[in-house]
Design a protein around this motif. Structure first.
Motif, PDB file in Angstrom:
ATOM      1  N   THR A  78       0.850  -1.185   0.000  1.00  0.00           N
ATOM      2  CA  THR A  78       0.000   0.000   0.000  1.00  0.00           C
ATOM      3  C   THR A  78       0.890   1.239   0.000  1.00  0.00           C
ATOM      4  O   THR A  78       2.026   1.203   0.487  1.00  0.00           O
ATOM      5  CB  THR A  78      -0.935   0.049   1.220  1.00  0.00           C
ATOM      6  OG1 THR A  78      -0.142   0.007   2.421  1.00  0.00           O
ATOM      7  CG2 THR A  78      -1.899  -1.123   1.212  1.00  0.00           C
ATOM      8  N   LEU A 109      -3.772   3.840   0.013  1.00  0.00           N
ATOM      9  CA  LEU A 109      -4.510   3.040  -0.938  1.00  0.00           C
ATOM     10  C   LEU A 109      -3.618   1.917  -1.451  1.00  0.00           C
ATOM     11  O   LEU A 109      -2.380   2.024  -1.392  1.00  0.00           O
ATOM     12  CB  LEU A 109      -5.023   3.877  -2.110  1.00  0.00           C
ATOM     13  CG  LEU A 109      -4.026   4.457  -3.115  1.00  0.00           C
ATOM     14  CD1 LEU A 109      -4.741   4.756  -4.423  1.00  0.00           C
ATOM     15  CD2 LEU A 109      -3.389   5.735  -2.578  1.00  0.00           C
ATOM     16  N   GLU A 113      -1.602  -0.920  -6.413  1.00  0.00           N
ATOM     17  CA  GLU A 113      -2.115  -1.183  -7.760  1.00  0.00           C
ATOM     18  C   GLU A 113      -3.178  -0.164  -8.158  1.00  0.00           C
ATOM     19  O   GLU A 113      -3.355   0.122  -9.352  1.00  0.00           O
ATOM     20  CB  GLU A 113      -2.680  -2.593  -7.852  1.00  0.00           C
ATOM     21  CG  GLU A 113      -3.850  -2.867  -6.925  1.00  0.00           C
ATOM     22  CD  GLU A 113      -4.216  -4.345  -6.899  1.00  0.00           C
ATOM     23  OE1 GLU A 113      -4.740  -4.832  -7.918  1.00  0.00           O
ATOM     24  OE2 GLU A 113      -3.981  -4.990  -5.856  1.00  0.00           O
ATOM     25  N   ASP A 114      -3.890   0.438  -7.176  1.00  0.00           N
ATOM     26  CA  ASP A 114      -4.913   1.436  -7.480  1.00  0.00           C
ATOM     27  C   ASP A 114      -4.327   2.829  -7.698  1.00  0.00           C
ATOM     28  O   ASP A 114      -5.035   3.737  -8.160  1.00  0.00           O
ATOM     29  CB  ASP A 114      -5.945   1.498  -6.350  1.00  0.00           C
ATOM     30  CG  ASP A 114      -6.745   0.214  -6.227  1.00  0.00           C
ATOM     31  OD1 ASP A 114      -6.783  -0.567  -7.200  1.00  0.00           O
ATOM     32  OD2 ASP A 114      -7.313  -0.023  -5.142  1.00  0.00           O
ATOM     33  N   ILE A 142      -3.541   4.819 -12.607  1.00  0.00           N
ATOM     34  CA  ILE A 142      -4.858   4.930 -13.239  1.00  0.00           C
ATOM     35  C   ILE A 142      -4.763   4.683 -14.738  1.00  0.00           C
ATOM     36  O   ILE A 142      -5.504   3.884 -15.305  1.00  0.00           O
ATOM     37  CB  ILE A 142      -5.463   6.315 -12.966  1.00  0.00           C
ATOM     38  CG1 ILE A 142      -5.642   6.523 -11.451  1.00  0.00           C
ATOM     39  CG2 ILE A 142      -6.795   6.485 -13.704  1.00  0.00           C
ATOM     40  CD1 ILE A 142      -6.052   7.933 -11.078  1.00  0.00           C
ATOM     41  N   GLN A 185      -1.668   9.216 -12.312  1.00  0.00           N
ATOM     42  CA  GLN A 185      -1.699   8.496 -11.040  1.00  0.00           C
ATOM     43  C   GLN A 185      -2.718   9.156 -10.109  1.00  0.00           C
ATOM     44  O   GLN A 185      -3.086  10.315 -10.299  1.00  0.00           O
ATOM     45  CB  GLN A 185      -0.310   8.501 -10.370  1.00  0.00           C
ATOM     46  CG  GLN A 185       0.782   7.797 -11.152  1.00  0.00           C
ATOM     47  CD  GLN A 185       1.392   8.693 -12.211  1.00  0.00           C
ATOM     48  OE1 GLN A 185       1.802   9.819 -11.944  1.00  0.00           O
ATOM     49  NE2 GLN A 185       1.454   8.201 -13.438  1.00  0.00           N
ATOM     50  N   ASP A 186      -3.123   8.414  -9.127  1.00  0.00           N
ATOM     51  CA  ASP A 186      -4.089   8.941  -8.147  1.00  0.00           C
ATOM     52  C   ASP A 186      -3.328   9.760  -7.109  1.00  0.00           C
ATOM     53  O   ASP A 186      -3.186   9.375  -5.954  1.00  0.00           O
ATOM     54  CB  ASP A 186      -4.837   7.782  -7.487  1.00  0.00           C
ATOM     55  CG  ASP A 186      -5.961   8.274  -6.565  1.00  0.00           C
ATOM     56  OD1 ASP A 186      -6.119   9.498  -6.436  1.00  0.00           O
ATOM     57  OD2 ASP A 186      -6.657   7.434  -5.979  1.00  0.00           O
ATOM     58  N   THR A 208       0.152   0.752 -17.649  1.00  0.00           N
ATOM     59  CA  THR A 208       0.509   0.893 -16.237  1.00  0.00           C
ATOM     60  C   THR A 208       0.997  -0.466 -15.740  1.00  0.00           C
ATOM     61  O   THR A 208       0.752  -1.493 -16.386  1.00  0.00           O
ATOM     62  CB  THR A 208      -0.711   1.309 -15.385  1.00  0.00           C
ATOM     63  OG1 THR A 208      -1.687   0.260 -15.437  1.00  0.00           O
ATOM     64  CG2 THR A 208      -1.313   2.616 -15.882  1.00  0.00           C
ATOM     65  N   LYS A 261       0.376  -3.730 -14.061  1.00  0.00           N
ATOM     66  CA  LYS A 261      -0.975  -4.290 -14.057  1.00  0.00           C
ATOM     67  C   LYS A 261      -0.965  -5.769 -13.685  1.00  0.00           C
ATOM     68  O   LYS A 261      -0.079  -6.520 -14.098  1.00  0.00           O
ATOM     69  CB  LYS A 261      -1.604  -4.115 -15.441  1.00  0.00           C
ATOM     70  CG  LYS A 261      -3.009  -4.644 -15.591  1.00  0.00           C
ATOM     71  CD  LYS A 261      -3.482  -4.500 -17.030  1.00  0.00           C
ATOM     72  CE  LYS A 261      -4.842  -5.172 -17.226  1.00  0.00           C
ATOM     73  NZ  LYS A 261      -5.266  -5.138 -18.649  1.00  0.00           N
ATOM     74  N   LYS A 263      -5.635 -10.503 -14.097  1.00  0.00           N
ATOM     75  CA  LYS A 263      -6.687 -11.114 -13.292  1.00  0.00           C
ATOM     76  C   LYS A 263      -7.178 -12.442 -13.879  1.00  0.00           C
ATOM     77  O   LYS A 263      -7.514 -13.376 -13.138  1.00  0.00           O
ATOM     78  CB  LYS A 263      -7.860 -10.147 -13.143  1.00  0.00           C
ATOM     79  CG  LYS A 263      -7.512  -8.836 -12.417  1.00  0.00           C
ATOM     80  CD  LYS A 263      -7.130  -9.083 -10.976  1.00  0.00           C
ATOM     81  CE  LYS A 263      -6.874  -7.788 -10.215  1.00  0.00           C
ATOM     82  NZ  LYS A 263      -8.052  -6.945 -10.022  1.00  0.00           N
TER      83      LYS A 263
END
Length: 495
Positions: A333, A345, A348-349, A352, A357-358, A421, A423, A426
């Motif tokens: 995190t 956060l 990985e989040d 964006i 980026q966040d 990014t 990633k 999944k």
């Protein structure tokens, strides 16, 4: 914003320097060569690859017990900005020789063992070997080669240089003959006096350079300059200037903020300050995650690892940054801070989209938390490049699985270089979870890569190569997890 002064103070060899007319883009190399006429430090690549500009920079560093010591590290002067040098000791090749002209043992060994031909790269090589000489009195061949990773020599070849390093290690004269050893205590006291207690701001026309003294000052500075360029190790920003001629003003330099250089270890995991360099993080990450340590050794040369930071590698958002994929696979995190407070956060989040980026205006990456690897979990990271050392990644894969009774209970995989990014795949993870950990399962999961990724073709690798290599890295991870040898091992002749 409170200011301590409007000048940057450091020691150059044995001379105290105070500069109040400094632009954010002023490099140490240009200062040495153009202003101080110390031309032993050469300009080669101007991007931190060749090592011809290598110098030592000494700084006060704290240990877990809160004690400070003077640490000297090799750095690339071509991409090191003057703005990052406050409260440091810069040592160039001219400082090594004794006042009577006698050569330092490292220099003399280079002569005796014919380690130089053209001489252009020699000063940088000498400084890298000098940095090793200061810290290791019996280096292995592997340690010598590691110290030379960031230095190119196209004339002599490395064998005589390695022999010179081995010979110099055996020459340990008294402190009076070595300039750093002789003055270490005095220099440490002088640097301590240079430590700022408030933010330093230097304005010159349109240029603005800010040096916060602590994280609170950094938050205040970014509130005042929300679009400022944050400069940590400058291994990326340095190239913006030397290769792209980009302006970076206002620039906020954070290298001197001690709070960002802490590593805290607990049973829960590691908390790594955003300003921790690859070199400083190596021991802790290697102990907790051996494969991560092996990866760090392939990021640039020693000079780059001494400058580049974990937080900077995350904050710039590059899709081929080396540290995000293993950190994501480990469930890290990121903590972001501004004048308004702190938020965390999942790493990985944070990513964006390409170049986005966040990170809100006024925010900075303060730290990264890496959870401890649960007992029994398997983890590995692999970097694919055109050459082994000092090369940018074509792709980088990181893998972590947990097994229960021979079946995959959990899987976290992350790739860099496969998308815009860093990633996770999944679909690949889903194809593994709940299945027996066997080669057949892995081969079935390989088919899911096309669902997760559509890699591009560029000068580093083609789309087809990236896809095939990613699939093969998953198979390599499986083979190594069941005891297959998939990596070359080095054996040294110790006779």
């Amino acid at each position: 914003m409170a200011q301590a002064s409007d000048s940057i103070r450091f020691i150059l060899n044995d001379t105290e320097i105070a500069l109040s007319d400094v632009a954010p883009t002023d490099t140490l190399l240009d200062f040495l060569r153009l202003q101080r006429r110390l031309t032993g430090t050469k300009e080669g690549c101007a991007e931190g690859d060749c090592g011809a500009c290598t110098v030592l920079v000494g700084r006060l560093a704290g240990d877990p017990q809160g004690r400070e010591s003077l640490v000297y590290e090799t750095v690339n002067a071509c991409i090191r900005f003057i703005g990052s040098l406050n409260a440091t000791h810069v040592v160039t090749v001219e400082h090594l020789a004794a006042s009577d002209g006698a050569l330092h043992p490292v220099q003399q060994a280079m002569v005796d063992y014919h380690g130089s031909q053209c001489g252009f790269c020699t000063p940088g090589i000498v400084m890298s070997l000098y940095g090793l000489w200061l810290t290791n009195d019996n280096p292995s061949r592997a340690a010598i080669e590691k110290a030379l990773q960031g230095n190119l020599c196209r004339c002599t070849g490395y064998e005589p240089i390695v022999r010179a390093a081995e010979a110099a290690a055996k020459e340990r004269p008294s402190a009076i003959f070595d300039p750093i050893t002789r003055t270490r205590e005095t220099v440490a006291a002088r640097l301590k006096a240079f430590q700022p207690t408030e933010t330093i701001v230097i304005r010159n026309g349109e240029n603005c350079l800010v040096l916060p003294a602590d994280t609170a000052g950094l938050a205040t500075a970014l509130a005042e300059y929300p679009t400022a360029t944050i400069v940590a190790g400058s291994t990326d920003v340095g190239l913006w200037v030397t290769k792209q001629m980009r302006p970076i003003s206002p620039a906020v330099f954070i290298r001197g903020i001690a709070e960002l250089q802490r590593i805290d270890s607990s049973g829960a995991g590691l908390t790594i300050g955003a300003g921790v360099t690859y070199s400083s993080a190596f021991e802790a990450l290697s102990l907790a995650f051996p494969s991560f340590g092996q990866l760090l050794d392939r990021i640039g040369g020693e000079q780059v690892r001494n400058m580049g930071t974990i937080g900077g590698n995350i904050a710039n958002g590059s899709p081929i940054g080396d540290s995000p994929p293993p950190l994501i696979a480990l469930g890290a995190t990121v903590s972001l801070r501004s004048k308004d407070g702190t938020r965390s956060l999942p790493l990985e989040d944070f990513f964006i989209a390409y170049g986005k980026q966040d990170r809100r205006p006024g925010e900075f990456v303060e730290s990264i938390f890496v959870p401890a690897l649960p007992a029994g979990d398997r983890f590995a990271a692999y970097k694919v490049t055109k050459r082994r050392d000092e090369d940018i990644s074509a792709l980088l894969g990181a893998f972590r699985i947990a097994l229960d009774g021979g079946r995959v209970k959990a899987a976290r995989i992350a790739f860099g270089g496969m998308a815009a990014t860093p990633k996770r795949p999944k679909a690949v993870e889903a194809a593994l979870i709940g299945q027996p950990w066997t080669e057949d399962t892995v081969r079935a999961a390989q088919a899911a890569f096309e669902t997760d990724y559509q890699p591009i073709t560029d000068w580093r690798a083609s789309s087809a190569y990236r896809m095939l290599a990613a699939k093969n890295l998953l198979m390599r991870f499986f083979l190594e997890s069941v005891g297959e040898k998939a990596q070359l091992e080095r054996f040294e002749d110790v006779a």
